[in-house]
Scaffold this motif. Structure first.
Motif, mmCIF file in Angstrom:
data_model
loop_
_atom_site.group_PDB
_atom_site.id
_atom_site.type_symbol
_atom_site.label_atom_id
_atom_site.label_comp_id
_atom_site.label_asym_id
_atom_site.label_seq_id
_atom_site.Cartn_x
_atom_site.Cartn_y
_atom_site.Cartn_z
ATOM 1 N N GLN A 147 -11.143 -6.725 -4.920
ATOM 2 C CA GLN A 147 -11.714 -6.220 -6.172
ATOM 3 C C GLN A 147 -10.681 -6.366 -7.281
ATOM 4 N N GLU A 148 -11.061 -7.038 -8.366
ATOM 5 C CA GLU A 148 -10.155 -7.209 -9.506
ATOM 6 C C GLU A 148 -10.461 -6.160 -10.571
ATOM 7 N N HIS A 149 -9.419 -5.494 -11.054
ATOM 8 C CA HIS A 149 -9.564 -4.468 -12.084
ATOM 9 C C HIS A 149 -8.654 -4.799 -13.256
ATOM 10 N N GLN A 150 -9.232 -4.934 -14.433
ATOM 11 C CA GLN A 150 -8.479 -5.091 -15.673
ATOM 12 C C GLN A 150 -8.247 -3.682 -16.211
ATOM 13 N N VAL A 151 -7.010 -3.284 -16.338
ATOM 14 C CA VAL A 151 -6.698 -1.935 -16.805
ATOM 15 C C VAL A 151 -6.073 -2.050 -18.194
ATOM 16 N N GLY A 152 -6.816 -1.575 -19.195
ATOM 17 C CA GLY A 152 -6.353 -1.647 -20.572
ATOM 18 C C GLY A 152 -5.861 -0.305 -21.063
ATOM 19 N N GLU A 153 -5.319 -0.327 -22.251
ATOM 20 C CA GLU A 153 -4.762 0.884 -22.857
ATOM 21 C C GLU A 153 -5.774 2.026 -22.837
ATOM 22 N N GLY A 154 -5.331 3.178 -22.305
ATOM 23 C CA GLY A 154 -6.190 4.356 -22.221
ATOM 24 C C GLY A 154 -7.088 4.391 -21.011
ATOM 25 N N GLU A 155 -6.988 3.382 -20.147
ATOM 26 C CA GLU A 155 -7.826 3.330 -18.944
ATOM 27 C C GLU A 155 -7.042 3.752 -17.711
ATOM 28 N N ARG A 156 -7.789 4.186 -16.731
ATOM 29 C CA ARG A 156 -7.232 4.761 -15.505
ATOM 30 C C ARG A 156 -7.750 3.980 -14.300
ATOM 31 N N LEU A 157 -6.873 3.837 -13.289
ATOM 32 C CA LEU A 157 -7.275 3.232 -12.018
ATOM 33 C C LEU A 157 -6.744 4.096 -10.888
ATOM 34 N N ASP A 158 -7.648 4.560 -10.026
ATOM 35 C CA ASP A 158 -7.268 5.331 -8.846
ATOM 36 C C ASP A 158 -7.233 4.399 -7.646
ATOM 37 N N ILE A 159 -6.207 4.553 -6.815
ATOM 38 C CA ILE A 159 -6.084 3.759 -5.594
ATOM 39 C C ILE A 159 -5.924 4.722 -4.421
ATOM 40 N N ILE A 175 2.113 7.100 -13.846
ATOM 41 C CA ILE A 175 1.813 7.018 -12.413
ATOM 42 C C ILE A 175 1.711 8.434 -11.877
ATOM 43 N N GLY A 176 0.717 8.662 -11.046
ATOM 44 C CA GLY A 176 0.570 9.948 -10.392
ATOM 45 C C GLY A 176 0.391 9.775 -8.901
ATOM 46 N N CYS A 177 1.015 10.651 -8.125
ATOM 47 C CA CYS A 177 0.892 10.633 -6.676
ATOM 48 C C CYS A 177 0.356 11.990 -6.222
ATOM 49 N N ARG A 178 -0.639 11.940 -5.388
ATOM 50 C CA ARG A 178 -1.209 13.178 -4.845
ATOM 51 C C ARG A 178 -0.377 13.537 -3.622
ATOM 52 N N ILE A 179 0.391 14.624 -3.732
ATOM 53 C CA ILE A 179 1.290 14.995 -2.632
ATOM 54 C C ILE A 179 0.859 16.304 -1.993
ATOM 55 N N SER A 196 0.863 -1.187 0.000
ATOM 56 C CA SER A 196 0.000 0.000 0.000
ATOM 57 C C SER A 196 0.896 1.231 0.000
ATOM 58 N N HIS A 197 0.266 2.390 -0.209
ATOM 59 C CA HIS A 197 0.998 3.656 -0.236
ATOM 60 C C HIS A 197 0.350 4.623 0.752
ATOM 61 N N PRO A 198 1.125 5.523 1.352
ATOM 62 C CA PRO A 198 0.561 6.490 2.301
ATOM 63 C C PRO A 198 -0.111 7.682 1.620
ATOM 64 N N ILE A 199 -0.183 7.640 0.279
ATOM 65 C CA ILE A 199 -0.787 8.740 -0.496
ATOM 66 C C ILE A 199 -1.689 8.149 -1.577
ATOM 67 N N ASP A 200 -2.632 8.951 -2.080
ATOM 68 C CA ASP A 200 -3.467 8.533 -3.209
ATOM 69 C C ASP A 200 -2.597 8.393 -4.446
ATOM 70 N N THR A 201 -2.836 7.338 -5.229
ATOM 71 C CA THR A 201 -2.094 7.136 -6.472
ATOM 72 C C THR A 201 -3.071 6.879 -7.620
#
Length: 97
Positions: free
Chosen positions: A62-74, A93-97, A36-41
């Protein structure tokens, strides 16, 4: 519907306060163990695919299939693991800091 370009994704994520952005690429079949991460990714598949399993609670996966052009927020502190697809995956990859 056309896929967004890398620059369009970066602009969108910066508007959403993801201040740290970078592109990463993994080979086919690469596995990320549970963590896990201490920040939103956020992860955006630019090329290829990946499967991500989120474990928001001990009783739920929860299983997520992430295909080309798709986004997943964690959300921060949510445990997850991932496996890169058979063609590899290049993703933003993006991190909310």
């Amino acid at each position: 519907m056309p896929t967004r370009s890398l620059e369009e994704w970066k602009t969108q994520l910066e508007k959403e306060q993801f201040g740290q952005l970078w592109v990463h690429e993994d080979p086919p079949g690469h596995v990320y163990e549970e963590h896990s991460h201490p920040i939103d990714t956020v992860y955006v598949a630019l090329k290829g695919t990946m499967v991500v399993w989120l474990t928001p609670s001990e009783a739920e996966v929860q299983e997520h299939q992430v295909g080309e052009g798709e986004r997943l927020d964690i959300a921060k502190h949510v445990s997850h693991r991932a496996k890169i697809g058979p063609e590899g995956c290049k993703f933003l990859i993006g991190c909310r800091i």
